[in-house]
Design an enzyme around this catalytic site. Sequence first.
Site, mmCIF file in Angstrom:
data_model
loop_
_atom_site.group_PDB
_atom_site.id
_atom_site.type_symbol
_atom_site.label_atom_id
_atom_site.label_comp_id
_atom_site.label_asym_id
_atom_site.label_seq_id
_atom_site.Cartn_x
_atom_site.Cartn_y
_atom_site.Cartn_z
ATOM 1 N N HIS A 67 0.863 -1.183 0.000
ATOM 2 C CA HIS A 67 0.000 0.000 0.000
ATOM 3 C C HIS A 67 0.904 1.240 0.000
ATOM 4 C CE1 HIS A 67 -3.814 -2.035 1.835
ATOM 5 N NE2 HIS A 67 -3.251 -2.779 0.908
ATOM 6 N N GLU A 69 1.097 3.786 1.918
ATOM 7 C CA GLU A 69 1.651 4.119 3.228
ATOM 8 C C GLU A 69 2.841 3.231 3.562
ATOM 9 O OE1 GLU A 69 -2.950 4.442 3.749
ATOM 10 O OE2 GLU A 69 -1.535 3.324 2.501
ATOM 11 N N CYS A 97 -6.137 2.027 5.930
ATOM 12 C CA CYS A 97 -6.800 0.784 6.319
ATOM 13 C C CYS A 97 -6.213 0.284 7.643
ATOM 14 C CB CYS A 97 -6.600 -0.271 5.222
ATOM 15 S SG CYS A 97 -4.892 -0.868 5.112
ATOM 16 N N CYS A 100 -2.316 -0.477 7.507
ATOM 17 C CA CYS A 100 -1.499 0.737 7.448
ATOM 18 C C CYS A 100 -1.576 1.535 8.751
ATOM 19 C CB CYS A 100 -1.917 1.583 6.257
ATOM 20 S SG CYS A 100 -1.543 0.762 4.681
#
Length: 177
Positions: A67, A69, A97, A100
Amino acid sequence: MTEQEQKALEQKEREQVDHDFMQLALEQGQLAYDAGEVPVGAVVVQNGRVIGRGYNQPITSLDPSAHAEVVALRDAAKNIGNYRLTGATLYVTVEPCTMCTGLLVHSRIDRLVYGATEPKAGVVESAMCLLDSSFFNHKIETRSGVLAEQASMLMSKFFKMRREGKKKLKQLGAKGS
């Protein structure tokens, strides 16, 4: 200048800084979009300079944890030579999410600034308020809504393009039958 005026000026300056760094996160999101990934981008800033950048790339990297992040935090940790990112701010285009958000706590990010909320998977304020959990040993200051419209538009554009592509494939499949 009064103390109240000084605080107002500092707040205005901080808002401008947040805007500027979020613009860089949006540029990372565009890179994800261009690669056919969900267009989320992130930058990590410490002492006024970008120390990490990342964009969503789980499909192209064959890594479900890639992701924006995660990629940005890994980049930042490598660049400063420390997995603890104290004093740093993560700017990300969409509300993080669960995975993260946990990573933000473990990396000791001081501040999280994000653009658009994520009603289905966002866990800072949307689907749940994970950072408010009493079991975490680290607290993170948050700010949401920075360039939210631009972040939302990029997401909407991406998913519209994806739906249209699926529709075309379906139509081609029907013609071939």
